[in-house]
Design an enzyme around this catalytic site. Sequence first.
Site, mmCIF file in Angstrom:
data_model
loop_
_atom_site.group_PDB
_atom_site.id
_atom_site.type_symbol
_atom_site.label_atom_id
_atom_site.label_comp_id
_atom_site.label_asym_id
_atom_site.label_seq_id
_atom_site.Cartn_x
_atom_site.Cartn_y
_atom_site.Cartn_z
ATOM 1 N N PHE A 34 0.832 -1.203 0.000
ATOM 2 C CA PHE A 34 0.000 0.000 0.000
ATOM 3 C C PHE A 34 0.871 1.258 0.000
ATOM 4 C CE2 PHE A 34 -2.642 3.191 2.254
ATOM 5 C CZ PHE A 34 -3.706 3.217 1.370
ATOM 6 N N VAL A 35 1.930 1.249 0.797
ATOM 7 C CA VAL A 35 2.849 2.391 0.866
ATOM 8 C C VAL A 35 3.598 2.536 -0.457
ATOM 9 C CG1 VAL A 35 4.826 3.382 2.079
ATOM 10 C CG2 VAL A 35 3.135 2.053 3.335
ATOM 11 N N ASP A 37 2.717 1.488 -3.428
ATOM 12 C CA ASP A 37 1.817 1.904 -4.509
ATOM 13 C C ASP A 37 1.478 3.389 -4.416
ATOM 14 O OD1 ASP A 37 1.823 -0.645 -5.501
ATOM 15 O OD2 ASP A 37 -0.007 -1.253 -4.459
ATOM 16 N N LYS A 112 -5.712 -13.247 -5.495
ATOM 17 C CA LYS A 112 -4.343 -12.866 -5.869
ATOM 18 C C LYS A 112 -3.390 -13.486 -4.842
ATOM 19 C CE LYS A 112 -1.441 -8.913 -7.081
ATOM 20 N NZ LYS A 112 -0.286 -9.348 -6.285
ATOM 21 N N GLU A 167 2.159 -18.953 -9.833
ATOM 22 C CA GLU A 167 2.603 -18.334 -8.586
ATOM 23 C C GLU A 167 3.058 -19.421 -7.630
ATOM 24 O OE1 GLU A 167 2.855 -14.355 -6.808
ATOM 25 O OE2 GLU A 167 2.269 -15.025 -8.811
ATOM 26 N N LYS A 281 -10.122 -10.398 -14.668
ATOM 27 C CA LYS A 281 -9.622 -10.467 -16.043
ATOM 28 C C LYS A 281 -10.797 -10.554 -17.008
ATOM 29 C CE LYS A 281 -5.607 -13.232 -14.596
ATOM 30 N NZ LYS A 281 -5.001 -14.580 -14.648
ATOM 31 N N LYS A 305 -6.454 -4.780 -4.441
ATOM 32 C CA LYS A 305 -5.592 -5.216 -3.345
ATOM 33 C C LYS A 305 -6.144 -4.804 -1.985
ATOM 34 C CE LYS A 305 -1.338 -5.890 -3.758
ATOM 35 N NZ LYS A 305 0.129 -5.793 -3.786
ATOM 36 N N CYS A 396 5.771 0.278 40.938
ATOM 37 C CA CYS A 396 5.345 1.280 39.957
ATOM 38 C C CYS A 396 6.574 2.004 39.416
ATOM 39 C CB CYS A 396 4.390 2.277 40.613
ATOM 40 S SG CYS A 396 3.965 3.679 39.555
ATOM 41 N N CYS A 399 6.377 5.903 40.913
ATOM 42 C CA CYS A 399 6.460 6.263 42.336
ATOM 43 C C CYS A 399 7.048 5.162 43.210
ATOM 44 C CB CYS A 399 5.083 6.664 42.861
ATOM 45 S SG CYS A 399 3.901 5.282 42.919
#
Length: 660
Positions: A34-35, A37, A112, A167, A281, A305, A396, A399
């Site tokens: 995604f980034v 593209d 896909k 594939e 297709k 996608k 903690c 404190c």
Amino acid sequence: MSIKIQQEIEDLKKLIRKWDKEYYVDSLPSVEDFVYDNHILRLKELESRHPEYKTLDSPTLKFGSDLLNNFEEVEHSVPILSLDKVYDLDLLKSWIDKIDFNNSFNISVEPKIDGCSIVLYYKDGILEKALTRGNGKFGNDVTKNIRTIRHIPLFLDEKVDLVLRGEVYITKENFFKINKFLEKPYTSSRNLASGILRRVDSREVANFPLNIFIYDFLNAELELKTNDLAIAKLKKLGFKVDPLIRFFDQKSSIIEVLNYIADITKKRNSFEYEIDGVVLKVSEFVLREKLGYTSHHPKWAMAYKFEALSGFSRVNSIVVQVGRSGKITPVANIDKVFVSGAFITNATLHNQDYIISIGLNVGDVVKVSRRGDVIPAVEMVINKCSKGVFKVPDNCPACKTVLVKEGAHFFCTNNSCPSVAVERIKYFCSKNCMDIEGFSDKTISFLFEKEFISSEIDLYTFNFYKLLKFKGFKDRKVYNLINSIEASKKKPFSKLLLSIGIKELGENAIRLLFLNNLNSFSKLFRLCQDRNFAFSTLLKIKGIGEKIALNIIEAFNDSTMLNKFKFFENLGFKMEESILIDDENRLLAGKKFCITGTFNGYSRSIIIDKLKNKGAIFKTCVTEGLDFLIVGEKAGSKLEKALNLNVKIMSFEDIKSYLN
């Protein structure tokens, strides 16, 4: 300006080439598709506006190459193209609408597969060679490795010359099994399959359970006319094809195509292999030739996608956070990973019991998701790279008070704990509470560290003009802070009651109290003076459980809490809130809703507020206990989950009458 644009184009090209190498050659991508593209789209946009800066080496004219030096490079007989892609169903529908089917609609839809592209060459029915896609013109010869995959026939029953595309993939189950034994684990099954296929020694490759789907003929020797006939022929020849491929003809509609895509999307997590989208297709080969090709992709195919729902990353450290209630929450700091549309560097680990259940420690590789599409969380350990399990400290971190365990969580019980105090102030000022503009977490932390404030009350007594001598606090900013504080005094009682921080008392529970005539400080105070009567009265309200009831009673008998209410009352805060209670409101009161999609003329926040005013309870994510999911246009993954859980679906028309 032109120099700046030219520089951005050069920077984009450099970055995309780097990502291409990571993806195609190293099998170790650092960003999600995604980034990648989005950067390609940005580069295309700039080159379209400024063609004078477009060069022949631009990634928009090519696609990535997986060529390696340790394998022979062989020229493909035909160009091996990529696919055009969209992430939006409306854009996918637009692509279908633009195709002239000449009243003979024909489309195929298939998952896909997230694997490694391969091209098989058969001569007289015998597997002659197998090449990676490479740069589209040349591919690496991996024939020896491909011969080890048992699903690939080495000899065919027919003496034909074929060029086939497929594939190579590895199942999810085998991915997890293999990754556990690798010194450097892979972040996805696609990268693992690609890495195995590129091993120099085919004897090593034979030890791994690679699989393959064949999905395309790249030569026309068999003179097949449609994609469904081509797939049937592949099956007959002994090739493994994806059983989920479906064909739609003139009797079908676009709606049926989109419904099938929705069905695949809904079920994708149950598939034995990873998919990252679906491919559409045109089925008729004559129409394919008519539509043609670009240098990058065929115009007769389109990939839709998915955005990533989860990702894999390494835990670099674990920090312990203290919340406003004193609850201790361990948080994992992880390598940056892109999930569901956002980069994630921190993910919740919930509590110590959860950490033990998944056996997590610093250094482990984990699966990360965004729960309810919002909160990043570590789901499981993928590869155990460290010994033992992380242990929440006994004290903690703020404190040093000894922590106390209540149920699954540890708590700091020190009412004077600085972390608890500052988190309470942040909560009080937050958008969902008093929404005091200008009081960011950074500003509140600064005021707290300088000891100007120690509780929410101090916001109304502090002389903000003292800030003028500090860097970053100019006249206008200080003036705005003062105005924001004054404006907060006019907020409704429901906001004050929420902001005061009664344990587990949220907006929905407050709305239920108000709908049952407990809509003022005085009414709640009087009720809670008789603890037993208050407890039984509160439990009669649907949606108010024992814990919330006890917390309300405790708060209205606590001197510190009552002093706060008295302070705000003396400042002129509203201590009562009227609410219209009618039969229509009672129908919604206590019902649990969630919302997804967009609504023409209404923002989701307006719809939520209006229905909350009628007693509806809104949840951020879809769970089994949900009564209704309100669905608008472009509904997201919540719809898929709601259908799986048999949650009732409401359209905008169903709720429109309640919005008036």
